[in-house]
Enzyme design. Structure first.
Site, PDB file in Angstrom:
ATOM      1  N   HIS A 130      32.594 -57.003  -0.438  1.00  0.00           N
ATOM      2  CA  HIS A 130      32.843 -56.894   1.058  1.00  0.00           C
ATOM      3  C   HIS A 130      33.944 -57.448   1.616  1.00  0.00           C
ATOM      4  CE1 HIS A 130      31.903 -57.683   5.598  1.00  0.00           C
ATOM      5  NE2 HIS A 130      30.913 -57.099   5.351  1.00  0.00           N
ATOM      6  N   ASP A 207      28.797 -64.290  -3.489  1.00  0.00           N
ATOM      7  CA  ASP A 207      28.454 -63.835  -1.936  1.00  0.00           C
ATOM      8  C   ASP A 207      27.231 -63.417  -1.783  1.00  0.00           C
ATOM      9  OD1 ASP A 207      28.385 -62.432   0.312  1.00  0.00           O
ATOM     10  OD2 ASP A 207      29.850 -60.960   0.012  1.00  0.00           O
ATOM     11  N   GLN A 210      23.796 -60.276   1.095  1.00  0.00           N
ATOM     12  CA  GLN A 210      22.655 -59.235   0.747  1.00  0.00           C
ATOM     13  C   GLN A 210      21.943 -60.174  -0.215  1.00  0.00           C
ATOM     14  OE1 GLN A 210      22.508 -56.734   2.527  1.00  0.00           O
ATOM     15  NE2 GLN A 210      24.479 -56.491   3.456  1.00  0.00           N
ATOM     16  N   LYS A 233      21.066 -61.378   8.638  1.00  0.00           N
ATOM     17  CA  LYS A 233      20.639 -60.489   7.688  1.00  0.00           C
ATOM     18  C   LYS A 233      19.117 -60.834   7.191  1.00  0.00           C
ATOM     19  CE  LYS A 233      25.266 -59.353   6.313  1.00  0.00           C
ATOM     20  NZ  LYS A 233      25.603 -57.925   7.076  1.00  0.00           N
ATOM     21  N   CYS A 371      33.046 -51.944   5.573  1.00  0.00           N
ATOM     22  CA  CYS A 371      33.783 -53.351   5.103  1.00  0.00           C
ATOM     23  C   CYS A 371      34.131 -53.320   3.597  1.00  0.00           C
ATOM     24  CB  CYS A 371      33.237 -54.540   5.729  1.00  0.00           C
ATOM     25  SG  CYS A 371      33.343 -54.579   7.348  1.00  0.00           S
TER      26      CYS A 371
HETATM   27  C1  LIG Z   1      27.902 -58.311   0.713  1.00  0.00           C
HETATM   28  C2  LIG Z   1      28.472 -58.876   2.063  1.00  0.00           C
HETATM   29  N1  LIG Z   1      29.124 -59.827   2.178  1.00  0.00           N
HETATM   30  C3  LIG Z   1      29.501 -60.584   3.226  1.00  0.00           C
HETATM   31  C4  LIG Z   1      29.131 -60.120   4.399  1.00  0.00           C
HETATM   32  C5  LIG Z   1      29.608 -60.685   5.619  1.00  0.00           C
HETATM   33  O1  LIG Z   1      28.624 -61.178   6.484  1.00  0.00           O
HETATM   34  P1  LIG Z   1      28.885 -61.950   7.985  1.00  0.00           P
HETATM   35  O2  LIG Z   1      29.658 -60.993   8.657  1.00  0.00           O
HETATM   36  O3  LIG Z   1      27.623 -62.072   8.206  1.00  0.00           O
HETATM   37  O4  LIG Z   1      29.829 -62.917   7.578  1.00  0.00           O
HETATM   38  C6  LIG Z   1      28.343 -58.848   4.614  1.00  0.00           C
HETATM   39  C7  LIG Z   1      27.973 -58.335   5.830  1.00  0.00           C
HETATM   40  O5  LIG Z   1      27.839 -56.962   5.746  1.00  0.00           O
HETATM   41  C8  LIG Z   1      27.757 -58.470   3.271  1.00  0.00           C
HETATM   42  O6  LIG Z   1      27.331 -57.352   3.285  1.00  0.00           O
END
Ligand SMILES: Cc1ncc(COP(=O)(O)O)c(C=O)c1O
Length: 413
Positions: A130, A207, A210, A233, A371
């Protein structure tokens, strides 16, 4: 234990009653909410907890001596303990509250990363990352002259662990990798990633934006150096996330933001910093949101992550079957290990148009880049539609998605 799962059952209709928004009609039709990977809906338990926190135990934390300040501090630190248990971290001081996963990753890149990563040093990411786990490392490329290397996936979206390992070398200073892809659903074998990186002395950030929602996470077992996740999430409020970091790292890292709460002493000519986690929580934190996140964790635990996973996996499999029957769809991601996320495009149609058309049938999916622009480029597309499943989704909602897509084809015939 949640009444919906007593005696081994998974009564999804009972679970749905916990989520007031799910009974909201959209365009006169029952809502089918399949945009959970972007953000999940909130159970009543979380909404009630937020209300209670604001109406019965609200004050600033860590600084007051009065009743409400103590009540708020206790609830806030109680939430930290819940996050610790959720990730199976050794101690609560290893849990730093952040605004979201993005801020947690930035924190590591700016502090740990900036200190260690210099010109010519390498950072290994996967092509599935992401942007939250790409851009902070690009900053180090731009500002420090670091080099980013990309671990590949095959055409089904399987993570290629041996190809990943080939990228690790004497200049590799960091591995930062997703636990689960938000576009393909691919699950990365993070424990093995850590093992191979640590064998070369390379730290690993995971990260878990998910992964923490859909997979069991045990940071001691994975042995990662950092694990980032986000509350919204996980059926929790927005504005709250957490970073797990090994205590030795957090203790050695310089602070991130400066301000109140993160210092020990401030003089005209010098300052000294507090201990982790407070060293990284400058200013008034997201107090009530952290408390709400604690309740979201309790809610998930009351159903059981394993049960939730089995339910979501069955839905994901069924969705693949139903969508594969629709000839005009190209489906992305068929990895052997994957969660309940399905990305697709319809021949001759822009994903935005497809999402807009099925929205009129009450079906909410995400369309766009998700993203993950490097991953889209890997598959030769600029956008997709994505349906992502949560603990409250049903088989009949998968049918509604399939029916809406079948009808949508007529617009593009
Ligand atoms: C794999 C992954 N990493 C990071 C993020 C970023 O999350 P946040 O916007 O809550 O910081 C997301 C959000 O869609 C995601 O799916």
């Amino acid at each position: 234990m949640h009444p919906a799962v007593i005696n081994g059952a998974y009564d999804v209709d009972r679970i749905r009653q916990d989520f007031p928004i799910l009974s909201l009609p959209v365009y006169g039709k029952p809502l089918v909410y399949l945009d959970n990977a972007a953000s999940a809906q909130k159970p009543k338990a979380v909404l009630d907890r937020l209300h209670h926190a604001y109406t019965a135990e609200y004050a600033n934390v860590h600084r007051g001596l009065h009743y409400l300040a103590n009540a708020a501090t206790e609830a806030y630190e109680g939430a930290r303990e819940k996050v610790r248990a959720f990730l199976n971290a050794e101690r609560p001081e290893e849990i730093v509250f952040t605004r979201n996963a993005t801020e947690a990753i930035n924190l590591v890149a700016y502090t740990f990363g900036c200190e260690r990563i210099k010109a010519g040093d390498e950072i290994v990411l996967s092509i599935m990352e992401h942007h939250s786990n790409i851009v902070p490392w690009h900053f180090l490329r731009e500002r420090q002259g670091a080099i980013i290397k990309w671990a590949p996936v095959d055409d089904d979206g399987n993570f290629l662990i041996d190809e990943f390992e080939k990228l690790l070398g004497p200049r590799t200073k960091m591995v930062a990798i997703t636990h689960m892809s938000n576009m393909l659903g691919t699950i990365v074998p993070v424990k093995e990633v850590v093992r191979r990186a640590h064998a070369r002395g390379i730290p690993v950030l995971i990260d878990g934006a998910q992964g923490a929602v859909h997979l069991d996470v045990d940071v001691k077992d994975i042995d990662c150096d950092f694990y980032a996740f986000t509350g919204h999430k996980l059926y929790g409020p927005t504005g709250i996330g957490a970073l797990y970091g090994k205590h030795a790292h957090l203790a050695a890292m310089p602070p991130f933001n400066g301000g109140g709460e993160m210092i020990r002493e401030v003089f005209e000519d010098r300052i000294s910093y507090g201990e982790p986690p407070h060293k990284f929580e400058a200013g008034t934190p997201s107090i009530v949101q952290a408390i709400g996140l604690g309740t979201a964790i309790d809610y998930v635990a009351s159903i059981g992550k394993e049960r939730i996973r089995a339910h979501e996996q069955a839905l994901g499999k069924y969705a693949h079957e139903r969508l594969r029957e629709i000839n005009s769809l190209r489906i992305f991601g068929a990895a052997r290990e994957r969660g309940a996320i399905i990305s697709f495009e319809m021949k001759g149609a822009h994903p935005h148009d497809v999402a807009t058309i099925i929205d009129r049938a009450g079906v909410a999916v995400r369309a766009g880049t998700h993203c993950v622009m490097p991953l889209l480029a890997r598959f030769g597309v600029t956008a997709t539609c994505r349906a992502s499943f949560a603990l409250y989704n049903t088989r009949s909602e998968v049918d509604r998605l399939a029916e809406a897509l079948i009808k949508a084809q007529d617009f593009f015939a």
